[in-house]
Every structure is written in C-alpha cells, then in structure tokens.
Scaffold this motif. Structure first.
Motif, PDB file in Angstrom:
ATOM      1  N   ARG A  98      64.900  43.521  14.550  1.00 13.33           N
ATOM      2  CA  ARG A  98      65.130  44.832  14.023  1.00 13.33           C
ATOM      3  C   ARG A  98      65.939  44.960  12.718  1.00 13.33           C
ATOM      4  NH1 ARG A  98      64.656  46.228  19.450  1.00 13.33           N
ATOM      5  NH2 ARG A  98      66.712  46.446  19.881  1.00 13.33           N
ATOM      6  N   VAL A  99      67.027  44.105  12.954  1.00 16.33           N
ATOM      7  CA  VAL A  99      68.099  44.039  11.565  1.00 16.33           C
ATOM      8  C   VAL A  99      67.345  43.412  10.465  1.00 16.33           C
ATOM      9  CG1 VAL A  99      70.259  42.953  10.895  1.00 16.33           C
ATOM     10  CG2 VAL A  99      70.188  43.856  12.917  1.00 16.33           C
ATOM     11  N   PHE A 100      66.718  42.165  10.800  1.00 15.34           N
ATOM     12  CA  PHE A 100      66.090  41.606   9.663  1.00 15.34           C
ATOM     13  C   PHE A 100      64.814  42.351   9.160  1.00 15.34           C
ATOM     14  CE2 PHE A 100      62.678  38.484   8.342  1.00 15.34           C
ATOM     15  CZ  PHE A 100      63.542  37.992   7.282  1.00 15.34           C
ATOM     16  N   ALA A 101      64.099  42.892   9.789  1.00 13.47           N
ATOM     17  CA  ALA A 101      63.051  43.664   9.428  1.00 13.47           C
ATOM     18  C   ALA A 101      63.507  44.943   8.281  1.00 13.47           C
ATOM     19  CB  ALA A 101      62.382  44.686  10.514  1.00 13.47           C
ATOM     20  N   LYS A 102      64.835  45.316   8.335  1.00 12.83           N
ATOM     21  CA  LYS A 102      65.299  46.372   7.392  1.00 12.83           C
ATOM     22  C   LYS A 102      65.713  45.582   6.261  1.00 12.83           C
ATOM     23  CE  LYS A 102      66.523  49.624  11.258  1.00 12.83           C
ATOM     24  NZ  LYS A 102      67.638  50.023  12.049  1.00 12.83           N
ATOM     25  N   LEU A 103      66.060  44.430   6.286  1.00  8.34           N
ATOM     26  CA  LEU A 103      66.569  43.774   5.189  1.00  8.34           C
ATOM     27  C   LEU A 103      65.432  43.946   3.764  1.00  8.34           C
ATOM     28  CD1 LEU A 103      68.306  40.794   6.608  1.00  8.34           C
ATOM     29  CD2 LEU A 103      69.294  42.878   5.952  1.00  8.34           C
ATOM     30  N   SER A 104      65.939  43.876   2.771  1.00  3.55           N
ATOM     31  CA  SER A 104      65.050  43.773   1.441  1.00  3.55           C
ATOM     32  C   SER A 104      65.396  42.868   0.432  1.00  3.55           C
ATOM     33  CB  SER A 104      65.200  45.216   0.751  1.00  3.55           C
ATOM     34  OG  SER A 104      65.028  46.238   1.506  1.00  3.55           O
ATOM     35  N   GLU A 105      64.204  42.340  -0.162  1.00  2.75           N
ATOM     36  CA  GLU A 105      64.708  41.256  -1.070  1.00  2.75           C
ATOM     37  C   GLU A 105      65.536  41.874  -2.385  1.00  2.75           C
ATOM     38  OE1 GLU A 105      60.857  39.818  -2.714  1.00  2.75           O
ATOM     39  OE2 GLU A 105      60.261  38.921  -0.954  1.00  2.75           O
ATOM     40  N   GLY A 106      66.570  41.044  -2.716  1.00  8.01           N
ATOM     41  CA  GLY A 106      67.705  41.691  -3.612  1.00  8.01           C
ATOM     42  C   GLY A 106      68.848  42.117  -3.206  1.00  8.01           C
ATOM     43  N   GLN A 107      68.633  42.306  -1.678  1.00  7.29           N
ATOM     44  CA  GLN A 107      69.857  42.842  -1.060  1.00  7.29           C
ATOM     45  C   GLN A 107      70.925  41.866  -0.917  1.00  7.29           C
ATOM     46  OE1 GLN A 107      68.644  44.678   2.539  1.00  7.29           O
ATOM     47  NE2 GLN A 107      70.730  44.957   3.317  1.00  7.29           N
ATOM     48  N   ARG A 108      72.146  42.465  -0.925  1.00  2.00           N
ATOM     49  CA  ARG A 108      73.399  41.428  -0.522  1.00  2.00           C
ATOM     50  C   ARG A 108      73.480  41.180   0.970  1.00  2.00           C
ATOM     51  NH1 ARG A 108      75.224  37.828  -3.717  1.00  2.00           N
ATOM     52  NH2 ARG A 108      77.468  37.915  -2.701  1.00  2.00           N
ATOM     53  N   ILE A 109      73.580  39.958   1.241  1.00  2.00           N
ATOM     54  CA  ILE A 109      73.657  39.873   2.938  1.00  2.00           C
ATOM     55  C   ILE A 109      74.572  38.846   3.296  1.00  2.00           C
ATOM     56  CG2 ILE A 109      70.989  40.273   3.090  1.00  2.00           C
ATOM     57  CD1 ILE A 109      71.170  36.899   3.470  1.00  2.00           C
ATOM     58  N   ARG A 110      75.026  38.920   4.429  1.00  2.00           N
ATOM     59  CA  ARG A 110      75.913  37.753   5.055  1.00  2.00           C
ATOM     60  C   ARG A 110      74.745  36.878   5.756  1.00  2.00           C
ATOM     61  NH1 ARG A 110      81.240  41.254   7.011  1.00  2.00           N
ATOM     62  NH2 ARG A 110      81.745  41.586   4.761  1.00  2.00           N
ATOM     63  N   LEU A 112      74.932  33.124   8.169  1.00  2.00           N
ATOM     64  CA  LEU A 112      75.506  31.819   9.059  1.00  2.00           C
ATOM     65  C   LEU A 112      74.660  30.672   8.285  1.00  2.00           C
ATOM     66  CD1 LEU A 112      77.538  31.094  11.091  1.00  2.00           C
ATOM     67  CD2 LEU A 112      75.661  31.340  12.764  1.00  2.00           C
ATOM     68  N   ASP A 113      75.662  29.540   7.855  1.00  2.00           N
ATOM     69  CA  ASP A 113      74.987  28.461   7.372  1.00  2.00           C
ATOM     70  C   ASP A 113      75.836  27.294   7.812  1.00  2.00           C
ATOM     71  OD1 ASP A 113      73.244  26.660   6.164  1.00  2.00           O
ATOM     72  OD2 ASP A 113      74.225  27.009   4.307  1.00  2.00           O
ATOM     73  N   GLU A 114      75.563  26.332   8.430  1.00  3.13           N
ATOM     74  CA  GLU A 114      76.478  25.177   8.820  1.00  3.13           C
ATOM     75  C   GLU A 114      77.864  25.677   9.231  1.00  3.13           C
ATOM     76  OE1 GLU A 114      77.077  22.788   5.213  1.00  3.13           O
ATOM     77  OE2 GLU A 114      74.725  22.428   4.851  1.00  3.13           O
ATOM     78  N   GLY A 115      77.711  26.575  10.420  1.00  3.08           N
ATOM     79  CA  GLY A 115      78.830  27.150  11.037  1.00  3.08           C
ATOM     80  C   GLY A 115      79.685  27.953  10.489  1.00  3.08           C
ATOM     81  N   ARG A 116      79.342  28.371   9.375  1.00  5.82           N
ATOM     82  CA  ARG A 116      80.240  29.353   8.501  1.00  5.82           C
ATOM     83  C   ARG A 116      79.520  30.512   8.132  1.00  5.82           C
ATOM     84  NH1 ARG A 116      79.745  28.716   3.262  1.00  5.82           N
ATOM     85  NH2 ARG A 116      79.239  26.792   2.428  1.00  5.82           N
ATOM     86  N   VAL A 117      80.125  31.712   8.007  1.00  7.26           N
ATOM     87  CA  VAL A 117      79.546  33.011   7.622  1.00  7.26           C
ATOM     88  C   VAL A 117      80.018  33.068   5.958  1.00  7.26           C
ATOM     89  CG1 VAL A 117      79.639  35.431   7.798  1.00  7.26           C
ATOM     90  CG2 VAL A 117      79.560  34.031   9.750  1.00  7.26           C
ATOM     91  N   ASP A 118      79.043  33.431   5.368  1.00  7.88           N
ATOM     92  CA  ASP A 118      79.063  33.517   3.829  1.00  7.88           C
ATOM     93  C   ASP A 118      78.332  34.676   3.443  1.00  7.88           C
ATOM     94  OD1 ASP A 118      80.170  32.935   1.263  1.00  7.88           O
ATOM     95  OD2 ASP A 118      79.289  30.974   1.408  1.00  7.88           O
ATOM     96  N   GLU A 119      78.369  35.194   2.015  1.00  5.95           N
ATOM     97  CA  GLU A 119      77.676  36.165   1.455  1.00  5.95           C
ATOM     98  C   GLU A 119      76.604  35.636   0.333  1.00  5.95           C
ATOM     99  OE1 GLU A 119      78.703  40.457  -0.458  1.00  5.95           O
ATOM    100  OE2 GLU A 119      79.960  39.645   1.318  1.00  5.95           O
ATOM    101  N   GLY A 120      75.708  36.274   0.206  1.00  6.74           N
ATOM    102  CA  GLY A 120      74.700  35.860  -0.728  1.00  6.74           C
ATOM    103  C   GLY A 120      73.667  36.917  -0.977  1.00  6.74           C
ATOM    104  N   THR A 121      72.423  36.482  -1.668  1.00  6.89           N
ATOM    105  CA  THR A 121      71.477  37.408  -2.199  1.00  6.89           C
ATOM    106  C   THR A 121      70.094  37.077  -1.351  1.00  6.89           C
ATOM    107  OG1 THR A 121      72.448  37.854  -4.163  1.00  6.89           O
ATOM    108  CG2 THR A 121      70.233  38.638  -3.944  1.00  6.89           C
ATOM    109  N   LEU A 122      69.215  37.856  -0.655  1.00 10.55           N
ATOM    110  CA  LEU A 122      68.215  37.665   0.061  1.00 10.55           C
ATOM    111  C   LEU A 122      67.100  37.654  -1.095  1.00 10.55           C
ATOM    112  CD1 LEU A 122      66.720  39.399   2.980  1.00 10.55           C
ATOM    113  CD2 LEU A 122      65.324  38.613   1.272  1.00 10.55           C
ATOM    114  N   VAL A 123      66.596  36.650  -1.555  1.00  7.89           N
ATOM    115  CA  VAL A 123      65.583  36.223  -2.643  1.00  7.89           C
ATOM    116  C   VAL A 123      64.244  36.345  -2.265  1.00  7.89           C
ATOM    117  CG1 VAL A 123      64.867  34.535  -4.293  1.00  7.89           C
ATOM    118  CG2 VAL A 123      67.055  34.489  -3.743  1.00  7.89           C
ATOM    119  N   GLU A 124      63.977  36.123  -1.119  1.00  8.95           N
ATOM    120  CA  GLU A 124      62.416  36.277  -0.695  1.00  8.95           C
ATOM    121  C   GLU A 124      62.415  36.205   0.590  1.00  8.95           C
ATOM    122  OE1 GLU A 124      58.846  33.161  -0.831  1.00  8.95           O
ATOM    123  OE2 GLU A 124      59.782  33.817  -3.041  1.00  8.95           O
ATOM    124  N   LYS A 125      61.811  37.173   1.246  1.00  9.54           N
ATOM    125  CA  LYS A 125      61.508  37.595   2.810  1.00  9.54           C
ATOM    126  C   LYS A 125      60.195  36.797   3.389  1.00  9.54           C
ATOM    127  CE  LYS A 125      62.595  40.949   5.470  1.00  9.54           C
ATOM    128  NZ  LYS A 125      62.455  42.333   6.058  1.00  9.54           N
TER     129      LYS A 125
END
Length: 159
Positions: A98-110, A112-125
C-alpha cells in the motif's frame, strides 16, 4: 628442488547491472491501479487454493505475493477478497504494498540499501520496486519493501 607457490586468484568484479537489467528484474516500468495491498484468495489452474497480497493491478491482471518472494499472476475474475484474517506473515507485505502504491516518480523517498537507510529520488516505478537515484547520482534498483516516503517513518522496521 622446485617449490610451488599458491597464488591467490583474483577474479574481476562483475560490472554493476545496467538500468535496463535492474528494470527487468523489478518487473518492468509500470504503475499499479487501485487494489495493491488487498488480501485475496484464488485457485491456480492446477486446483491449488492460495491466499496472498496484491502487489500490482493492471486491468484484469493481478500479481499476488503468495509466499516469501513468490509472486503468482492471476486474473481479477478468479480472485476473491479474503474473507478471513490475513496470515501474520502477509500483514507487513500488505502494508508495504500500500505504501509503495502511493509513491510517485520524482518523489523524494527514504530507502534501505546495504543495511543503511538513506534518502533519494524515485526515478522510475516498476511492478515490484523502483529505480532510485542516490545522493551521489548512482541509480539503484530496490524492491518495494525497501522504500517509503521521505517525510514518513516506516510503519515497521525495514527488512
């Protein structure tokens, strides 16, 4: 007398996956229609009754998570809403879908990658995840369970 030396064999590190390879692994570029996160039950063509969580909807096509990392494709016409309590192991999957379905391309997101939480931009769903641009400009492919909005904390500990 001849001495043999055992030298370490260095194997070259494989190149990082291409964006096209990541996109393909994540099911291809797509956004779901309403219904992601719904609990359903359906019968396979072989007669096996399964319960799962809808991850992706397009028209009459449903992709349903039925077991740890097992997704089955079925038709909406043969799926019915679950009339019982959702099994415990699927509750978190439903929330993440449900959370993923609400995300949009271009949106800032948090994420989890390689055991750490970071922030980035969702480029393509994609069907089962997204391509995300990290702060250093690198594109990574991440499954839907590792993503949530930047302005929210995850409902559970990310896995």
């Amino acid at each position: 007398m001849v001495r043999k030396f055992g030298l370490p064999v260095l194997t070259p590190k494989p190149p990082p996956p291409t964006v096209d390879a990541m996109r393909k692994r994540l099911g291809g570029r797509a956004s779901t229609e309403p219904g992601a996160g719904d609990a359903v039950t359906f019968t396979t063509p072989g007669g096996v009754r399964l319960t799962g969580v809808v991850l992706f909807v397009r028209g009459d096509e449903l992709d349903v998570w039925v077991d740890e990392n097992v997704v089955r494709r079925t038709r909406r016409a043969v799926a019915a809403p679950l009339d019982a309590e959702l099994p415990r192991d699927l509750v978190a999957i439903a929330a993440d879908a449900r959370v993923f379905a609400k995300l949009s391309e271009g949106q800032r997101i948090r994420y989890l990658d390689e055991g750490r939480v970071d922030e980035g931009t969702l480029v393509e769903k994609c069907r089962f995840g997204a391509l995300v641009e990290r702060g250093d400009g690198t594109i990574v492919g991440l499954g839907f369970r590792r993503l949530w909005p930047a302005d929210a904390t995850p409902a559970r500990e990310p896995s």
